[in-house]
Design a protein around this motif. Sequence first.
Motif, short mmCIF file in Angstrom:
data_model
loop_
_atom_site.label_atom_id
_atom_site.label_comp_id
_atom_site.label_asym_id
_atom_site.label_seq_id
_atom_site.Cartn_x
_atom_site.Cartn_y
_atom_site.Cartn_z
N PHE A 108 -9.78 -2.75 6.11
CA PHE A 108 -9.26 -4.04 6.55
C PHE A 108 -8.39 -4.62 5.44
CE2 PHE A 108 -13.12 -3.91 9.23
CZ PHE A 108 -12.53 -4.11 10.47
N TYR A 109 -7.52 -5.55 5.82
CA TYR A 109 -6.59 -6.20 4.89
C TYR A 109 -6.64 -7.69 5.17
CZ TYR A 109 -2.10 -6.84 2.41
OH TYR A 109 -1.11 -7.21 1.54
N LEU A 110 -6.98 -8.48 4.15
CA LEU A 110 -7.00 -9.93 4.27
C LEU A 110 -6.02 -10.54 3.27
CD1 LEU A 110 -10.83 -10.65 4.60
CD2 LEU A 110 -9.11 -10.57 6.43
N VAL A 111 -5.32 -11.57 3.72
CA VAL A 111 -4.34 -12.26 2.87
C VAL A 111 -5.02 -13.42 2.15
CG1 VAL A 111 -2.16 -13.52 2.83
CG2 VAL A 111 -2.46 -11.58 4.39
N VAL A 150 4.75 -4.69 6.29
CA VAL A 150 4.96 -3.48 5.49
C VAL A 150 3.84 -3.33 4.45
CG1 VAL A 150 6.52 -4.56 3.79
CG2 VAL A 150 6.67 -2.11 4.26
N ASP A 151 3.36 -4.44 3.89
CA ASP A 151 2.27 -4.40 2.91
C ASP A 151 0.96 -3.99 3.58
OD1 ASP A 151 3.85 -5.35 0.66
OD2 ASP A 151 3.88 -7.26 1.73
N ILE A 152 0.71 -4.54 4.75
CA ILE A 152 -0.51 -4.21 5.51
C ILE A 152 -0.49 -2.73 5.89
CG2 ILE A 152 -1.78 -4.67 7.65
CD1 ILE A 152 -0.60 -7.59 7.42
N ASN A 153 0.66 -2.26 6.35
CA ASN A 153 0.79 -0.85 6.72
C ASN A 153 0.58 0.07 5.52
OD1 ASN A 153 1.32 -1.67 9.33
ND2 ASN A 153 3.53 -1.35 9.18
N ALA A 154 1.10 -0.32 4.37
CA ALA A 154 0.94 0.49 3.16
C ALA A 154 -0.53 0.57 2.76
CB ALA A 154 1.78 -0.09 2.02
N ALA A 155 -1.24 -0.54 2.89
CA ALA A 155 -2.67 -0.56 2.56
C ALA A 155 -3.45 0.34 3.51
CB ALA A 155 -3.20 -1.98 2.58
N ARG A 156 -3.14 0.25 4.78
CA ARG A 156 -3.83 1.11 5.76
C ARG A 156 -3.55 2.58 5.48
NH1 ARG A 156 -2.45 -2.66 10.85
NH2 ARG A 156 -4.16 -4.12 10.60
#
Length: 130
Positions: A102-105, A90-96
């Motif tokens: 891109f999203y890195l943890v 859900v966090d990755i989707n919100a960032a996109r």
Amino acid sequence: MTKRVLIIDDANLVRMYYRDALQRAGYETAEAMNGLEALEYLLAQPADLLIVDVNMPTMDGLTFLRALRRQALPLAATPALVTSTEAAQVDINAARAAGANFYLVKPIAQDLFLRYVALLCGGAPQGASR
């Protein structure tokens, strides 16, 4: 031509980690402690890439990205690598949805970080032969 990367994170230690890695790889860096500072910086001076933390005071990273993507081109098209300790889909989707490329943890291994930076800046790392 040296690429400029704007690091947007409220944690001094994290900014230092990114700054050191980027500068060793040949990138020019600038820093902001929140999204509002980043917008002010970008309106005065463009960047080739944004490293954006999600959780920050004053203006968080996702609010910043939404505001950035509403700006005029070419500013609105500045690539953004979002970083966060939040790892849920859900966090990755919100960032996109906000405009992240891109999203890195966190924590992020330096070699992986620099590969994504090079990709978003258009090729091989600054110090590498092309």
